[in-house]
Enzyme design. Structure first.
Site, short mmCIF file in Angstrom:
data_model
loop_
_atom_site.label_atom_id
_atom_site.label_comp_id
_atom_site.label_asym_id
_atom_site.label_seq_id
_atom_site.Cartn_x
_atom_site.Cartn_y
_atom_site.Cartn_z
N LEU A 108 19.52 2.56 9.54
CA LEU A 108 18.14 2.55 10.00
C LEU A 108 17.89 1.21 10.70
O LEU A 108 18.30 0.16 10.19
CB LEU A 108 17.16 2.71 8.83
CG LEU A 108 15.67 2.47 9.15
CD1 LEU A 108 15.11 3.62 9.97
CD2 LEU A 108 14.85 2.30 7.87
N ASP A 118 -2.59 -0.35 9.07
CA ASP A 118 -3.96 -0.86 9.04
C ASP A 118 -4.63 -0.52 7.71
O ASP A 118 -4.40 0.55 7.15
CB ASP A 118 -4.75 -0.22 10.20
CG ASP A 118 -6.04 -0.96 10.49
OD1 ASP A 118 -6.84 -0.44 11.29
OD2 ASP A 118 -6.26 -2.03 9.92
N HIS A 146 -2.55 -6.79 0.77
CA HIS A 146 -1.31 -7.00 1.53
C HIS A 146 -0.09 -6.76 0.66
O HIS A 146 0.93 -6.22 1.12
CB HIS A 146 -1.29 -8.40 2.12
CG HIS A 146 -2.39 -8.64 3.14
ND1 HIS A 146 -2.47 -7.91 4.30
CD2 HIS A 146 -3.44 -9.51 3.14
CE1 HIS A 146 -3.53 -8.32 5.00
NE2 HIS A 146 -4.14 -9.27 4.31
#
Lengths: 229, 254
Positions: A116, A10, A22
């Site tokens: 991962l 956020d 962004h």
């Protein structure tokens, strides 16, 4: 170390207007993915786009969809090299067809990677996820793939989208930008997850902040509803 | 062969020393962190005392307009301290809270219902509340919740919907899209008596900073604040948490 870390990323729009926030957020995500991979964390789930975000201005939504496409295309080679497996959870039917295909291709190409597991929650809603799991169970019974007398908690849990992971329930949730809520993210899975809320905006979340979150996680007494004897 | 063994000796010793050194550093870092938390705890205690004393005016008259429904999650071991729970409810009542949900993950609070209500005459259980009874400053609605109202309830609600789905199965080719919806799930929970409102704020008392399995269907936009162990609860910290909530602005995804 936690086996599964989830992050609500956020604060991009507050960090910088238009695309700069962004874009900066992508750098933070890149760094966090690298750290998780290096430090032996098995699963990283990131809340990239909520189903509630569709009401944002059309220009911003299109910018974000375009950004997701560029990131997947740019990072795919990295993922293959670093052993990162990509999974997507959320209602993909609302996404542009090109992005749906990119995600599908990325999942297919990286499915054998094991260092991962990076789960991207896109067009995701915790409530919708629960309902979707129930719908899936009902369809399986209807098609006679499943004998069922009763829905149970474990059955619902098995059919949630996060069951794509060996560790579907996060051990640690990090939310940036100082907000103290889940915002409809993994409502079922976060029952006993350690919650770490940090003031830094997502583009400012780096190694130091991640270490602070991990140290905080290790400091706390953790119980999964069972008494410590 | 002899020279290989000789090389292994120093290497092994170096590895052991290195490992021991790293462990020492790790424990030292955690010692520093623990000290920081201790100092923060002291500062919090002072802060809480000042707030409780009424010296800071902004905490004296809390605007509870945004806080229509407050939830308190308590670690089950700590929930057995009924006197502490009663004291907490008394504080909330004095502040002017009208709707409170108490939750723990083993149903201890539900079992302590009679002991709690005996001590707080102005508190009414949620289902017993007469809607015609005016809620003045002293009256408070209290809901007691446990996992049977959470994941278990969702599973039961899913069973209700599944029964409906099977009825439709023979009539149509419905794949469940019209039956399994968020609205229908909410309605099914209501039919089961497990559909309390979404709390605006959840205060968690206990050692672990998690929401203890609070009913997931009711947590979408709930603010969650960890308050520490119940045995160390402070009136000032409670006031501060509620005050901070009144300043929050939510975008709801926009």
């Amino acid at each position: 170390m936690p086996r599964h870390v989830a992050v609500i990323m956020d604060g991009n729009a507050r960090w910088a207007r238009r695309s700069a926030g962004h874009e900066a957020g992508v750098k933070s995500l890149r760094e966090l993915t690298k750290l998780c991979s290096e430090w032996g964390i098995g699963v990283l789930t990131v809340f990239a786009f909520s189903s509630d975000n569709w009401v944002r201005p059309k220009a911003e939504v299109e910018l974000l969809m375009g950004l997701f496409e560029r990131v997947i295309q740019m990072e795919l080679e990295n993922f293959m090299r670093e052993g990162v497996q990509v999974c997507m959870i959320g209602d993909s039917l609302n996404l542009p067809k090109s992005l749906q295909k990119l995600f599908a291709d990325a999942e297919e190409m990286t499915k054998n990677n094991s260092r991962l597991q990076l789960i991207a929650a896109v067009s995701y809603s915790g409530k919708h996820g629960i309902v979707q799991a129930c719908r899936t169970i009902a369809c399986k019974v209807k098609d006679s793939h499943l004998e069922l007398e009763d829905f149970g908690e474990r059955l619902i849990e098995r059919e949630l989208e996060t069951s794509c992971s060996e560790f579907p329930c996060p051990d640690l949730l990090i939310r940036t930008s100082g907000e103290l809520r889940l915002s409809n993210f993994m409502l079922w899975q976060l029952a006993y997850t350690e919650l770490f809320f940090v003031r830094a905006l997502w583009p400012d979340f780096g190694k130091a902040e991640f270490i602070e979150a991990l140290l905080s996680y290790q400091q706390r007494q953790r119980r999964y509803g069972a008494r410590v004897s | 062969m002899g020279s290989t063994n000789k090389m292994r000796g120093p290497n092994c010793w170096t590895a052991r020393v290195g490992s021991f050194g790293l462990q020492l550093i790790w424990h030292f870092i955690h010692f520093i962190i623990s000290t920081c938390y201790f100092v923060l705890g002291l500062a919090d205690a002072v802060d809480s005392y000042v707030i409780s004393s009424g010296l800071l005016k902004k905490y004296n008259d809390l605007n509870l307009g945004k806080l229509r429904y407050l939830a308190i999650g308590v670690d089950s071991d700590e929930a057995r301290q009924t006197s502490k729970v009663i004291k907490l409810l008394q504080w909330l009542s004095d502040i002017g809270m009208k709707h409170v949900c108490l939750y723990d993950e083993e149903g201890v609070l539900k079992k302590s219902k009679d002991a709690i209500l005996e001590k707080l005459s102005h508190v009414r259980l949620f289902e017993e509340t007469d809607e015609k009874l005016p809620l003045d400053k002293k009256n408070m609605n209290l809901e007691l919740a446990s996992p049977s109202d959470g994941k278990e309830a969702v599973a039961k609600a899913a069973n209700l919907l599944f029964t409906k789905h099977l009825e439709l199965k023979s009539a149509t080719e419905d794949q469940g899209e019209n039956v399994f919806t968020e609205a229908n799930m909410s309605e099914a929970l209501r039919a089961l008596g497990c559909s309390g409102p979404e709390p605006d704020l959840l205060l968690v008392y206990g050692p672990a900073r998690c929401h203890l399995g609070f009913p997931p269907w009711r947590l979408r936009y709930t603010e969650i604040v960890h308050m520490g162990p119940l045995k160390s609860m402070k009136h000032g910290s409670l006031m501060k948490a509620i005050y901070k909530f009144t300043l929050v602005h939510q975008n709801y995804g926009k």
